[in-house]
Design an enzyme around this catalytic site. Structure first.
Site, PDB file in Angstrom:
ATOM      1  N   GLY A   1       0.816  -1.202   0.000  1.00 54.02           N
ATOM      2  CA  GLY A   1       0.000   0.000   0.000  1.00 54.02           C
ATOM      3  C   GLY A   1       0.846   1.246   0.000  1.00 54.02           C
ATOM      4  O   GLY A   1       2.071   1.183   0.081  1.00 54.02           O
ATOM      5  N   PRO A   2       0.194   2.410  -0.060  1.00 52.62           N
ATOM      6  CA  PRO A   2       0.928   3.680  -0.080  1.00 52.62           C
ATOM      7  C   PRO A   2       1.670   3.919   1.232  1.00 52.62           C
ATOM      8  O   PRO A   2       1.388   3.281   2.255  1.00 52.62           O
ATOM      9  CB  PRO A   2      -0.180   4.723  -0.301  1.00 52.62           C
ATOM     10  CG  PRO A   2      -1.354   3.957  -0.795  1.00 52.62           C
ATOM     11  CD  PRO A   2      -1.262   2.601  -0.194  1.00 52.62           C
ATOM     12  N   PRO A   3       2.620   4.841   1.238  1.00 50.82           N
ATOM     13  CA  PRO A   3       3.337   5.161   2.478  1.00 50.82           C
ATOM     14  C   PRO A   3       2.407   5.774   3.519  1.00 50.82           C
ATOM     15  O   PRO A   3       1.439   6.473   3.197  1.00 50.82           O
ATOM     16  CB  PRO A   3       4.396   6.177   2.026  1.00 50.82           C
ATOM     17  CG  PRO A   3       4.520   5.982   0.548  1.00 50.82           C
ATOM     18  CD  PRO A   3       3.183   5.537   0.066  1.00 50.82           C
ATOM     19  N   GLY A   4       2.699   5.489   4.783  1.00 55.69           N
ATOM     20  CA  GLY A   4       1.951   6.088   5.873  1.00 55.69           C
ATOM     21  C   GLY A   4       0.637   5.424   6.192  1.00 55.69           C
ATOM     22  O   GLY A   4      -0.179   6.001   6.921  1.00 55.69           O
ATOM     23  N   THR A   5       0.395   4.215   5.695  1.00 52.70           N
ATOM     24  CA  THR A   5      -0.882   3.542   5.954  1.00 52.70           C
ATOM     25  C   THR A   5      -0.784   2.542   7.100  1.00 52.70           C
ATOM     26  O   THR A   5      -1.722   1.776   7.327  1.00 52.70           O
ATOM     27  CB  THR A   5      -1.365   2.824   4.688  1.00 52.70           C
ATOM     28  OG1 THR A   5      -0.327   1.978   4.183  1.00 52.70           O
ATOM     29  CG2 THR A   5      -1.746   3.838   3.622  1.00 52.70           C
TER      30      THR A   5
ATOM     31  N   SER B   1      -6.924   4.471 -17.669  1.00 52.81           N
ATOM     32  CA  SER B   1      -8.281   4.621 -17.109  1.00 52.81           C
ATOM     33  C   SER B   1      -8.994   5.881 -17.573  1.00 52.81           C
ATOM     34  O   SER B   1     -10.184   6.055 -17.276  1.00 52.81           O
ATOM     35  CB  SER B   1      -8.203   4.625 -15.579  1.00 52.81           C
ATOM     36  OG  SER B   1      -7.429   5.710 -15.111  1.00 52.81           O
TER      37      SER B   1
ATOM     38  N   LYS C   1     -10.926   6.484  -6.074  1.00 52.01           N
ATOM     39  CA  LYS C   1     -11.633   7.318  -7.044  1.00 52.01           C
ATOM     40  C   LYS C   1     -13.000   7.732  -6.538  1.00 52.01           C
ATOM     41  O   LYS C   1     -13.446   8.864  -6.784  1.00 52.01           O
ATOM     42  CB  LYS C   1     -11.748   6.571  -8.367  1.00 52.01           C
ATOM     43  CG  LYS C   1     -10.405   6.347  -9.068  1.00 52.01           C
ATOM     44  CD  LYS C   1     -10.530   5.515 -10.323  1.00 52.01           C
ATOM     45  CE  LYS C   1      -9.170   5.305 -10.993  1.00 52.01           C
ATOM     46  NZ  LYS C   1      -9.246   4.477 -12.214  1.00 52.01           N
TER      47      LYS C   1
END
Length: 1046
Positions: A566-570, A952, A995
């Site tokens: 996952g993204p950083p800081g999660t 997308s 989104k």
């Protein structure tokens, strides 16, 4: 002939060293050589009293052809008969030689007073010239010594580099220039006595430094200013050539770069580390006689031809000035005292004095000039060239003594420093030796009393005791340990093999063979621990609870490999520690980001110095169990270089079917790590090699939405920041209850749900205003307008910034201090809300999610994009450009598409596909519409500085171009996402949650998603789906109907 003998005790407090010289001089009255003894005391404390009663000047000239044995003792009378016989034989030989000379050149009274230039050019002496092989040459004649030496106005000059040469001191000089060597040979064979002028170079440096400056031969100069103007008139005593000179008898113009000094030659060869080819070289032994002035350089050579003027002998007459006499006498005594002091401090200096006194034939302690020269010559190796040259040039006896004394004082200071350093080193060594002896004696005493065993026996007993604590030691490990113990018992303690074996046994016995920690199989307690530290992350928590449930049913727990992506800081890294606490396992973390050495994973082989096991074995030793939770952080950032590929080494570690027999290179025995729970973290799964990714169970963390961030900030981040910045303190009752819960977490007599820690309680610290707080509206503004990233790391930084400023304001108002305008509290309340948030964190980073608030122009559609910040609204803008007409009235060019906005390769391909689909759909929808044929299209994606890529936005691009071609705008509350195929199919995309969150932030109520993404949307929380009108499309026709309301 000259004989000399030096008594064995040269330096001492109570002894007086005496040098006895036996000189042979020509006696006109006797017509033969007679012996004359001169004796003087050297460096004795009584020199001051003997200054005025010293040696007188010899009235006759003395010639020195060599020296006797160093072991002669004039005080010993046992060899008197042999000496008398030898003296008679020498006198007889000399008479024969004088008779031959008198027959060739009749002597006169004048010649007796002033010997001729061929006085010692006898046939006997000539027969001694070719000594050994032909490489040793002696001068054909000796015309005089000291002040009686001839005064030639034209000389060959020989530059020297180490320092000036002082009269009366035998000096060896090495020559490497071929032409200079040939010139010296000619001088020796010319019958003039072999005289040279020695001048010191100004650009002094070691030989290898001179070569680096382009000066390959110190005896060769390029500028007359390279030499000092005062030098020394010297006579060649002997010349020795190397055997290599015979190989260089060719052209004299051939150059052979070399060095001027033998010592520098060896230094240079050692510095280069290479074997040089033979070079021409020669060594000459010189006896300097007097000082000379350099008047002119007639030929810069080589060899160098100069014109010189000779100095008259400088004599000091006592009695003219009593005060000056006392000063010079005191200086002479101080010079001798300093020489004695330096010799006592420095043994090398003492040896130099002992070796130089016999060779310094003109040394006279009663002559201040010669005493100064002797003192300066002792400092030739350590003194500065300019200071030594100033002594050579000085004519005043007092000043010359002063300058020589300065040089000796420097040598004395260096000697004191050397002695101080030596004393410190000796003190350390003595202390270490004393400690060693005492320790050995103590060991021996204890061993005799039975209080202590031998070191090796103690070690072996310690290893056996540690292994007895383990109940499940593999048979192979037991055999290996026993073998190593037997080898250890036969090795010496000081051997290197002993230390290697000891280190190996230390690691073997430190691995917790069969030791496991008791695990928690209570799902309720585990759930409370996970919820205590982390909000959300339901998928991770569910996986851990499943793992616990399986272990409870089977009764045993096997390892598992999880990968959190996952993204950083999660919270990927921090939740692993919470999982370890929930399971009751020990926790160990190591990062592999940037790691490129396989030895970090599998260890070094024991053959290397400083070898040690890899991280896996270190983990087992540090945790003391075989079932810890190991977090491998940043696994997607592994490196790879010549030392190996760590990703390949991890294949064995992270394979449940192989890691039961994991072999570390250092341990070199199977180690079972199948019970270890491995958790890995990654930001980008695409960077993980496929075989490694296949061994892991991947859990994707999409990031936190706005409600989750608010709860995390309110429940975790704000209290933590308040406590760390001194605004809040934890309640004692809550802290004690937490400690009690931790101490009873493994108590089987209590229900597991009672062991879970209660929620922490906090209250404001003393001196903090009671109304100080951070309102929820401030947190909402932080999340919406400052911190839109997927994680909460940046949100935590902003909250820390607020609490730090609050702490400053509280302390400043309590002390009455003045703050800057930026830090001063401007509102009347201590509550931080959305209205005064800008006073603490500045202006908002994001101002609006919508580029167009109400009516959207034709050709513009909002798309939805996934970013590392959690998703954003992405506008697609199109603009048509009518073509002009040429001179014939026909339109110029054809229909073209231009795209801007820093798009990636995939997105550029999507624009071409969308352009083709839009032209095809326009032909179906509005036949006869030639917009794309008559108009050039320019497509732009705003925020051009931000790189963008991905497929997308395909349906959004088609819709924007159709809106421009039909001159019809789309709905203002519409956003869409989906990949478009060339035939108009709408394909699935990722990041639906991010989104959807972006659409809600932008105030969108209608969303178009691909039909294949319906399952992802259904998994979203209800609060995210509330108020949204979602349409699913598999064909573009559905998108067209929703966008244009048909």
């Amino acid at each position: 002939m000259l004989r000399r003998s030096v008594q064995s005790s040269f330096f001492g407090r109570a002894q007086t060293s005496t040098a006895i010289w036996q000189l042979h001089r020509w006696s006109p009255s006797r017509g033969a050589w007679c012996s004359h003894h001169r004796s003087h005391s050297l460096l004795s404390p009584s020199l001051g009293s003997s200054f005025n009663g010293g040696l007188g000047q010899q009235p006759h000239r003395c010639f020195f052809f060599g020296s006797g044995s160093d072991n002669d003792d004039d005080g010993n009378k046992k060899d008197d008969d042999d000496k008398k016989k030898k003296a008679k034989k020498d006198e007889q030989d000399q008479r024969e030689e004088d008779d031959e000379n008198s027959s060739d050149s009749p002597a006169s009274d004048a010649s007796e007073k002033q010997p001729s230039a061929t006085l010692n050019n006898s046939s006997k002496y000539k027969s001694r010239s070719p000594v050994g092989n032909g490489n040793v040459l002696l001068p054909a004649s000796r015309l005089g010594f000291g002040d009686q030496a001839p005064r030639y106005p034209h000389l060959m000059a020989l530059p020297v580099v180490r320092g000036p040469v002082f009269p009366g001191v035998l000096t060896p000089v090495a020559i490497t220039d071929k032409k200079t060597i040939r010139a010296v040979e000619k001088i020796l064979s010319g019958g003039s006595g072999g005289y040279l002028g020695l001048f010191c170079r100004k650009d002094y440096a070691p030989a290898h430094d001179l070569i680096a400056k382009g000066i390959e031969k110190p005896e060769v100069i390029t500028d007359p200013s390279d030499l000092y103007t005062v030098g020394t008139f010297a006579q060649i005593q002997r010349m020795t050539k190397t055997d290599d000179m015979d190989d260089f008898d060719g052209d004299d113009d051939e150059e052979y770069p070399s060095h001027s000094l033998a010592d520098d030659t060896h230094d240079k060869q050692a510095h280069d580390g290479q074997t040089h080819h033979p070079k021409p070289s020669a060594s000459i032994l010189l006896m300097p006689h007097r000082r000379i002035n350099l008047l002119s350089i007639d030929d810069i050579g080589p060899p160098i031809d100069v014109t010189v003027s000779h100095w008259d002998r400088l004599t000091y007459v006592r009695g003219q000035d009593s005060s000056r006499d006392d000063t010079i006498r005191a200086l002479c005594q101080e010079v001798l005292s300093t020489i004695r002091e330096v010799a006592q401090l420095n043994t090398l200096f003492k040896e130099q004095v002992v070796n130089m006194v016999p060779s310094s034939h003109m040394f006279d302690m009663n002559d201040p000039y010669r005493l100064a020269d002797f003192a300066a010559s002792l400092s030739i190796n350590g003194g500065d060239v300019a200071d030594l040259q100033s002594v050579l040039e000085e004519k005043d006896p007092e000043l010359r003594l002063h300058k020589a004394l300065v040089l000796l004082s420097k040598e004395r200071e260096v000697g004191k420093l050397q002695k101080e350093i030596s004393a410190k080193v000796e003190e350390k060594m003595s202390e270490a030796q004393r400690k060693y002896f005492l320790m050995e004696q103590l060991k021996s005493i204890k061993k005799e009393l039975g209080m202590e065993k031998d070191d090796k026996e103690s070690l072996i007993e310690k290893y056996r005791k540690k292994m007895s604590e383990y109940t499940e030691v593999p048979e192979e490990i037991t055999e290996t340990i026993e073998s190593e113990l037997d080898k250890l018992s036969t090795l010496e303690k000081n051997s290197s093999e002993f230390n290697v074996t000891r280190s190996y046994l230390d690691w073997l016995t430190s691995i917790p063979w069969g030791v496991t920690t008791e695990e928690n199989f209570d799902i309720k307690a585990a759930r409370k621990v996970l919820d205590r530290d982390h909000y959300g992350m339901d998928e991770v928590k569910e996986t851990i609870l499943q793992f616990i449930a399986v272990g409870k049913l089977k009764g045993t727990v096997q390892g598992k490999i999880l990968c959190l992506s996952g993204p950083p800081g999660t919270g990927k890294t921090s939740i692993a520690e919470s999982v370890a606490a929930a399971l009751g396992r020990k926790f160990f973390r190591f990062s592999v980001g940037g790691m490129s050495d396989v030895s970090e994973i599998k260890g070094h082989r024991r053959t290397y110095v400083g070898a040690m096991p890899g991280k896996i074995i270190q983990c087992l030793k540090s945790t003391g169990s075989t079932n810890p939770l190991v977090l491998i952080d940043e696994i997607d950032k592994l490196g790879r270089d010549f030392r190996g590929d760590p990703a390949s080494a991890l294949l064995e570690v992270l394979d449940p079917n192989q890691n039961s027999t994991f072999r570390d290179n250092f341990i070199d025995a199977p180690v079972d790590i199948s019970k270890v729970l491995f958790m890995c973290t990654a930001n980008d799964l695409d960077r993980i090699p496929g075989p490694l990714l296949d061994r892991m169970e991947v859990i994707r963390l999409s990031g936190y939405d706005v409600p989750e961030k608010l709860e995390i900030a309110q429940q975790y981040l704000v209290p933590k920041s308040m406590v760390s910045n001194g605004l809040m303190v934890k309640d004692e009752t809550s802290e004690n209850a937490e400690k009690t819960s931790k101490s009873m977490s493994h108590d089987d007599n209590l229900p597991q749900e009672e062991n879970s820690p209660p929620p922490a309680r906090y209250h404001l610290a003393d001196g903090v205003p009671g109304t100080l707080s951070i309102h929820r509206s401030a947190l909402e503004s932080l999340v919406r307008w400052y911190c839109r990233e997927a994680g909460v790391r940046n949100l935590a930084k902003k909250i820390d910034k607020i609490t730090r400023l609050l702490s400053l304001q509280v302390v400043a108002e309590a002390e009455g201090a003045t703050l800057t305008d930026k830090s001063t509290r401007k509102s009347d309340t201590w509550e931080v809300s959305s209205s005064n948030l800008h006073e603490y964190v500045g202006k908002p980073v994001f101002t609006s999610d919508r580029l167009y608030e109400r009516d959207i122009p034709n050709g513009i559609v909002m798309g939805l994009a996934w970013t590392s910040m959690g998703g954003s609204a992405l506008y697609i803008e199109t603009q048509g450009i009518k073509r002009g007409l040429d001179s014939e009235g026909k339109p110029r060019g054809g229909g073209t598409l231009k795209v801007t906005g820093q798009l990636g390769d995939v997105m550029k391909e999507s624009t071409q596909i969308a352009y083709t689909v839009a032209r095809a759909r326009l032909a179906e929808i509005a036949q006869g519409n030639s917009f794309f044929d008559d108009t050039d299209i320019h497509m732009h994606v705003p925020e051009g500085a931000t790189p963008k890529d991905g497929p997308s936005a395909g349906v959004t691009m088609v819709t924007a171009m159709l809106s421009l071609a039909l001159d019809k705008p789309v709905k203002s509350d519409l956003a869409m996402t989906g990949e478009i195929s060339l035939t108009g199919k709408v394909l699935a995309v990722g990041g639906i949650k991010e989104k959807t969150m972006a659409a809600r932030r932008a105030g969108i109520t209608t969303i178009v998603l691909p039909s294949d993404c319906k399952r992802d949307y259904d998994e979203l929380p209800d609060y995210l789906k509330e108020g949204l009108d979602v349409h699913y499309a598999s064909e573009y026709s559905t998108v067209y109907n929703v966008a244009f309301g048909t």
